[in-house]
Structure formats: structure tokens, C-alpha cells
Design an enzyme around this catalytic site. Structure first.
Site, short mmCIF file in Angstrom:
data_model
loop_
_atom_site.label_atom_id
_atom_site.label_comp_id
_atom_site.label_asym_id
_atom_site.label_seq_id
_atom_site.Cartn_x
_atom_site.Cartn_y
_atom_site.Cartn_z
CG ASP A 30 -2.14 1.14 1.25
OD1 ASP A 30 -3.18 0.48 0.91
OD2 ASP A 30 -1.72 2.23 0.93
CB ILE A 31 0.88 4.16 -2.30
CG1 ILE A 31 2.01 5.02 -2.65
CG2 ILE A 31 -0.18 4.78 -2.13
CD1 ILE A 31 1.59 5.44 -4.26
CD GLN A 92 -14.66 -0.56 -2.63
OE1 GLN A 92 -15.92 -1.04 -2.27
NE2 GLN A 92 -14.24 -1.11 -3.59
CG HIS A 98 -8.68 -2.98 -2.47
ND1 HIS A 98 -9.53 -2.18 -2.97
CD2 HIS A 98 -8.45 -2.31 -1.22
CE1 HIS A 98 -9.73 -1.27 -2.42
NE2 HIS A 98 -9.26 -1.26 -1.00
CG HIS A 100 -6.60 -2.75 3.10
ND1 HIS A 100 -6.08 -1.56 2.99
CD2 HIS A 100 -7.81 -2.61 2.47
CE1 HIS A 100 -6.78 -0.80 2.26
NE2 HIS A 100 -7.95 -1.09 2.11
P1 AMP Z 1 -9.58 1.56 0.34
O1 AMP Z 1 -9.90 2.89 1.18
O2 AMP Z 1 -10.00 0.41 0.91
O3 AMP Z 1 -10.38 1.47 -0.87
O4 AMP Z 1 -8.13 1.40 0.04
C1 AMP Z 1 -7.45 1.89 -1.07
C2 AMP Z 1 -6.03 1.88 -0.51
O5 AMP Z 1 -5.05 1.98 -1.90
C3 AMP Z 1 -5.43 2.95 0.47
O6 AMP Z 1 -5.01 2.14 1.37
C4 AMP Z 1 -4.49 3.50 -0.63
O7 AMP Z 1 -3.25 4.14 0.27
C5 AMP Z 1 -4.10 2.36 -1.53
N1 AMP Z 1 -3.50 3.10 -2.91
C6 AMP Z 1 -4.13 3.82 -3.66
N2 AMP Z 1 -3.36 4.06 -4.55
C7 AMP Z 1 -2.34 3.36 -4.74
C8 AMP Z 1 -1.37 2.85 -5.46
N3 AMP Z 1 -1.13 3.47 -6.80
N4 AMP Z 1 -0.24 1.94 -4.92
C9 AMP Z 1 -0.59 1.36 -3.91
N5 AMP Z 1 -1.55 1.77 -3.18
C10 AMP Z 1 -2.70 2.46 -3.46
#
Ligand code: AMP
Ligand code: ZN
Length: 112
Positions: A30-31, A92, A98, A100
Site C-alpha cells: 500500500d502506498i 472504500q 482489494h 488489505h
Molecule cells: P480502500 O480505502 O479500502 O479503498 O483502500 C485503498 C487503498 O489503496 C488505500 O490504502 C491507498 O493508500 C491505496 N492506494 C491507492 N493508490 C495506490 C497505489 N497506486 N499503489 C498502492 N496503493 C495505493
């Protein structure tokens, strides 16, 4: 899906720290990590959310993939949390299914 960032990650069009790949799934960091280990596990094909999954077998494969990824990341024995935020009240923000995988510190309960 042309505008989906996780489809682009799966296609290699957006850089990501991939830790595991196979069987139509991908795990990457996760970024914006919320724990020392924070990985995301996705199907490489587009599914918007948990609500949109029609193949229950996919869910089993994703969960097993997440478990194996946690083990490989070294958090299997101490423990970890698997979270699937779904739709607005679930928190979300990216509409590509996805999981986590969070570990490397004790998790709190209840979640916020
Ligand atoms: P959610 O809020 O459950 O939809 O989680 C989305 C997750 O994606 C968040 O924890 C973000 O930090 C992560 N995220 C968004 N863009 C990227 C990316 N390009 N690479 C890795 N993680 C990302
Ligand atoms: Zn997608």
C-alpha cells in the site's frame, strides 16, 4: 477498466512494489501504509467491490493468497488483519476489489 488505478497496477502501467503474483492475483505494498506491513491483494481482472463478486471461489482464492502473502511477509505467526472495505460506509476509496493485509504491530479493536 480504463480509469481504474488497480487495473493499471495489475497491467504494470502504474509502478507498484509487487510482493507476490499468480493465479490471476497480485499482492503489492500500500502506498500509504497504516502498519509496518500493509499489503493489498487484488484479482488482476476488474471487480469493483465485494458486492460485485459473482464467483465465490474467487473469494476463497483471494483469502488463501492473502494468508500465504502474510506468511511470506513474516507476519503469519504473530498475526495480521485482513480487511475488505466495501462502498462508502465501509470506507472504500478505490473501486477495484482489494484485501488489505495489515501486520507488524498489534491491531486495535474496534476499528474507527
Ligand atoms: P480502500 O480505502 O479500502 O479503498 O483502500 C485503498 C487503498 O489503496 C488505500 O490504502 C491507498 O493508500 C491505496 N492506494 C491507492 N493508490 C495506490 C497505489 N497506486 N499503489 C498502492 N496503493 C495505493
Ligand atoms: Zn480495476
Amino acid at each position: 477498466m480504463a480509469d481504474c488505478i488497480f487495473c493499471k497496477v495489475a497491467a504494470g502501467e502504474i509502478p507498484a512494489q509487487v510482493v507476490r503474483r499468480g493465479d490471476g492475483m497480485l499482492a503489492f505494498r500500500d502506498i500509504h501504509a497504516q502498519a509496518p506491513t500493509h499489503l493489498l491483494v487484488i484479482p488482476t481482472h476488474h471487480v469493483a467491490s465485494l458486492n460485485d463478486v459473482t464467483d465465490a471461489g474467487l473469494l476463497g482464492r483471494l483469502l488463501a493468497f492473502a494468508r500465504d502473502t502474510a506468511r511470506e511477509a513474516g507476519v503469519g505467526d504473530r498475526g495480521y488483519r485482513v480487511v475488505v472495505n466495501t462502498n462508502p460506509d465501509g470506507g472504500q476509496t478505490v473501486y477495484h476489489l482489494h484485501l488489505h493485509v495489515l501486520g507488524g504491530r498489534p491491531m486495535e479493536w474496534p476499528p474507527g
